[in-house]
Design a protein around this motif. Structure first.
Motif, short mmCIF file in Angstrom:
data_model
loop_
_atom_site.label_atom_id
_atom_site.label_comp_id
_atom_site.label_asym_id
_atom_site.label_seq_id
_atom_site.Cartn_x
_atom_site.Cartn_y
_atom_site.Cartn_z
N VAL B 79 8.57 19.29 4.21
CA VAL B 79 8.46 18.01 4.81
C VAL B 79 8.56 16.88 4.01
N PRO B 80 9.55 16.07 4.09
CA PRO B 80 9.76 14.96 3.16
C PRO B 80 8.74 13.72 4.03
N VAL B 81 8.01 13.40 2.97
CA VAL B 81 7.11 12.01 3.56
C VAL B 81 7.01 10.92 2.21
N GLY B 82 7.63 9.90 2.82
CA GLY B 82 7.42 8.65 1.96
C GLY B 82 6.54 7.71 2.30
N VAL B 83 5.82 7.13 1.50
CA VAL B 83 4.64 5.97 1.98
C VAL B 83 5.09 4.88 1.16
N GLU B 84 5.13 3.61 1.85
CA GLU B 84 5.20 2.08 1.10
C GLU B 84 4.27 1.45 1.79
N SER B 85 3.58 0.82 0.69
CA SER B 85 2.27 -0.15 0.97
C SER B 85 2.91 -1.64 0.80
N LYS B 86 2.66 -2.51 1.75
CA LYS B 86 3.02 -3.93 1.57
C LYS B 86 1.79 -4.88 1.48
N ILE B 87 0.49 -4.04 1.20
CA ILE B 87 -0.74 -4.60 0.89
C ILE B 87 -0.90 -4.83 -0.66
N ALA B 88 -1.14 -6.22 -0.83
CA ALA B 88 -1.01 -6.53 -2.23
C ALA B 88 -2.24 -5.90 -2.76
N GLY B 89 -1.77 -5.91 -4.20
CA GLY B 89 -3.02 -4.99 -4.97
C GLY B 89 -3.04 -3.69 -4.84
N THR B 90 -1.98 -2.78 -4.19
CA THR B 90 -2.09 -1.58 -3.98
C THR B 90 -2.68 -0.73 -5.27
N GLU B 91 -3.45 0.21 -5.32
CA GLU B 91 -3.78 0.60 -6.39
C GLU B 91 -3.50 2.21 -6.25
N SER B 92 -3.81 2.62 -5.29
CA SER B 92 -3.23 4.00 -4.98
C SER B 92 -2.81 4.44 -3.52
#
Lengths: 103, 156
Positions: B79-92
């Protein structure tokens, strides 16, 4: 030793897109073989990608990552012709590193 | 905190990098573990257990996390899963499949210079909510997406 990884790194507008396809069973430890015995877990636990000695991504994986794992990410600062290296380590201590040039 | 420590151990930068991170207050010296794999988090049997082991007991819901995954997965083994965060300072970024025997599937450390966006493929035993947990500036955020599975990917 496991088969080589396939690594593709493409630079566009200052961002390098990296796609990695690894060759690994990723056995969960929950599956039974024909005789009903549990097949021991065997999966990649750690993945590290480096560019010019700097880590650009590191990951910890569990057995829920699919067989022959795929990984895609993007980082800034890579130039065409430079190399990127990817290393994985599995729960049995096997290790493999492969490199590719950025296109 | 756990994750930073482990990243240091894994990064292979050795003492120098460790010292830099320690100085930056990202890690406390003397706490580093030899094993760069969060066993407790990966072996946690429930979401709360795994989140707690990751140090992310009460993540806040966030609409700044985008998950790219199919609504229906025909094959739960891939199952392909992509995660993108627009939260500044994303560390993990960590990916959880709620109904898997162990929910935590993968976690990624995002160094500065790397975009907070990763894609991988995971196994799903059955239809489940899939969660993305993002750590940014020491705080945890969560987003979810239900993925229906027609053929399970765990077990025989």
């Amino acid at each position: 030793m496991a088969d080589p990884m396939r690594i593709r790194a493409v630079s566009k507008d200052g961002i390098v897109n990296v796609k990695v396809l690894m060759s690994h069973e990723m056995e969960t430890g929950q599956r039974k073989d024909g005789s009903g015995k549990i097949v021991p877990a065997h999966f990649i636990q750690n993945v590290t990608a480096t560019h010019n000695g700097k880590t650009v991504l590191s990951a910890q994986w569990g057995p829920a990552v699919s067989k022959n794992p795929f990984l895609e990410f993007n980082f800034k600062g890579g130039q065409k012709g430079e190399r990127i290296a990817v290393t994985w380590t599995d729960n049995k201590g096997d290790k493999r590193t492969d490199e590719a040039a950025i296109n | 905190m756990d994750r930073n420590r482990r990243e240091v151990m894994k990064a292979g930068g050795g003492a120098a990098l460790f010292a830099v991170l320690a100085a930056a207050g990202l890690i406390r010296p003397g706490e580093a573990l030899a094993n760069g794999w969060n066993k407790a988090a990966f072996e946690g049997k429930t979401m709360p257990e795994a989140l707690k082991a990751l140090g992310a007991a009460n993540p806040a819901n966030s609409t700044d996390i985008t998950m790219k995954a199919p609504d229906i997965a025909e094959n739960g083994a891939v199952v392909p899963v992509g995660v993108e965060s627009k939260i500044a300072g994303t560390e993990s970024i960590a990916i959880f499949v709620d109904k898997n025997p162990s929910p935590l599937a993968a976690s990624f450390d995002i160094p500065s210079g790397t975009e907070p966006s990763v894609t991988t493929r995971v196994k799903m035993g059955q239809t489940s909510d899939v969660y993305a947990v993002v750590k940014a500036n020491g705080k945890f955020f969560i987003a979810k997406k239900e993925i229906k599975v027609t053929l399970g990917g765990c077990g025989g």
